[in-house]
Write a protein that holds these residues in place. Sequence first.
Motif, PDB file in Angstrom:
ATOM      1  N   LYS A 182       0.823  -1.205   0.000  1.00 25.09           N
ATOM      2  CA  LYS A 182       0.000   0.000   0.000  1.00 25.09           C
ATOM      3  C   LYS A 182       0.859   1.257   0.000  1.00 25.09           C
ATOM      4  CE  LYS A 182      -3.671   2.455   2.289  1.00 25.09           C
ATOM      5  NZ  LYS A 182      -4.652   2.466   3.353  1.00 25.09           N
ATOM      6  N   GLU A 183       1.874   1.294   0.822  1.00 22.70           N
ATOM      7  CA  GLU A 183       2.734   2.479   0.887  1.00 22.70           C
ATOM      8  C   GLU A 183       3.539   2.679  -0.393  1.00 22.70           C
ATOM      9  OE1 GLU A 183       2.679   4.876   3.235  1.00 22.70           O
ATOM     10  OE2 GLU A 183       0.986   3.728   4.002  1.00 22.70           O
TER      11      GLU A 183
ATOM     12  N   ASN B   2      -9.693  -4.557  -8.346  1.00 25.08           N
ATOM     13  CA  ASN B   2      -9.190  -3.214  -8.608  1.00 25.08           C
ATOM     14  C   ASN B   2      -8.983  -2.459  -7.301  1.00 25.08           C
ATOM     15  OD1 ASN B   2      -9.190  -3.537 -11.367  1.00 25.08           O
ATOM     16  ND2 ASN B   2     -11.162  -2.537 -11.654  1.00 25.08           N
ATOM     17  N   ILE B   3      -7.979  -1.622  -7.293  1.00 25.17           N
ATOM     18  CA  ILE B   3      -7.686  -0.804  -6.117  1.00 25.17           C
ATOM     19  C   ILE B   3      -8.412   0.517  -6.277  1.00 25.17           C
ATOM     20  CG2 ILE B   3      -5.889   0.365  -4.803  1.00 25.17           C
ATOM     21  CD1 ILE B   3      -3.968  -1.787  -5.745  1.00 25.17           C
TER      22      ILE B   3
ATOM     23  N   LEU C 248      -6.632   3.498  -1.210  1.00 26.15           N
ATOM     24  CA  LEU C 248      -5.204   3.809  -1.222  1.00 26.15           C
ATOM     25  C   LEU C 248      -4.891   5.036  -0.369  1.00 26.15           C
ATOM     26  CD1 LEU C 248      -2.631   2.685  -2.509  1.00 26.15           C
ATOM     27  CD2 LEU C 248      -2.955   4.281  -4.370  1.00 26.15           C
ATOM     28  N   ALA C 249      -5.783   6.007  -0.366  1.00 28.74           N
ATOM     29  CA  ALA C 249      -5.558   7.238   0.393  1.00 28.74           C
ATOM     30  C   ALA C 249      -5.976   7.137   1.848  1.00 28.74           C
ATOM     31  CB  ALA C 249      -6.307   8.396  -0.266  1.00 28.74           C
TER      32      ALA C 249
ATOM     33  N   ASN D 149      -3.904   0.498   7.307  1.00 28.05           N
ATOM     34  CA  ASN D 149      -2.700  -0.101   6.727  1.00 28.05           C
ATOM     35  C   ASN D 149      -2.986  -1.228   5.755  1.00 28.05           C
ATOM     36  OD1 ASN D 149      -1.108   1.592   8.274  1.00 28.05           O
ATOM     37  ND2 ASN D 149      -1.104   0.196   9.991  1.00 28.05           N
ATOM     38  N   SER D 150      -4.176  -1.296   5.196  1.00 25.52           N
ATOM     39  CA  SER D 150      -4.530  -2.442   4.377  1.00 25.52           C
ATOM     40  C   SER D 150      -5.168  -2.020   3.065  1.00 25.52           C
ATOM     41  CB  SER D 150      -5.508  -3.335   5.146  1.00 25.52           C
ATOM     42  OG  SER D 150      -5.913  -4.402   4.349  1.00 25.52           O
ATOM     43  N   LEU D 151      -4.941  -2.822   2.034  1.00 24.13           N
ATOM     44  CA  LEU D 151      -5.609  -2.635   0.747  1.00 24.13           C
ATOM     45  C   LEU D 151      -6.861  -3.488   0.634  1.00 24.13           C
ATOM     46  CD1 LEU D 151      -2.632  -2.620  -1.759  1.00 24.13           C
ATOM     47  CD2 LEU D 151      -4.132  -0.720  -1.196  1.00 24.13           C
TER      48      LEU D 151
END
Length: 78
Positions: free
Chosen positions: A14-15, A52-53, A58-59, A63-65
Amino acid sequence: MHDILEGVMQYVVKEVLKALTIEKGLFSLDELNRRMSTFDFGYYNDSNRPANIQAQRLASNDNSLKQHGNIYIYIFFF
């Protein structure tokens, strides 16, 4: 391995994606999602295709997708 896939790797991916898409602008999130949807993962991994992200995910500050179970695909994709 469970700790890596469900914890550390979720955070790192994610980062890294946030840095590459939002902060540095090297590619867009739409381009990443398009490439992931058209990528040939092969017969055995096609069912493990990641979702899909979303930009909101994402923003977000967590701490997880929310890609549990198939986050390893992102590591091999890059």
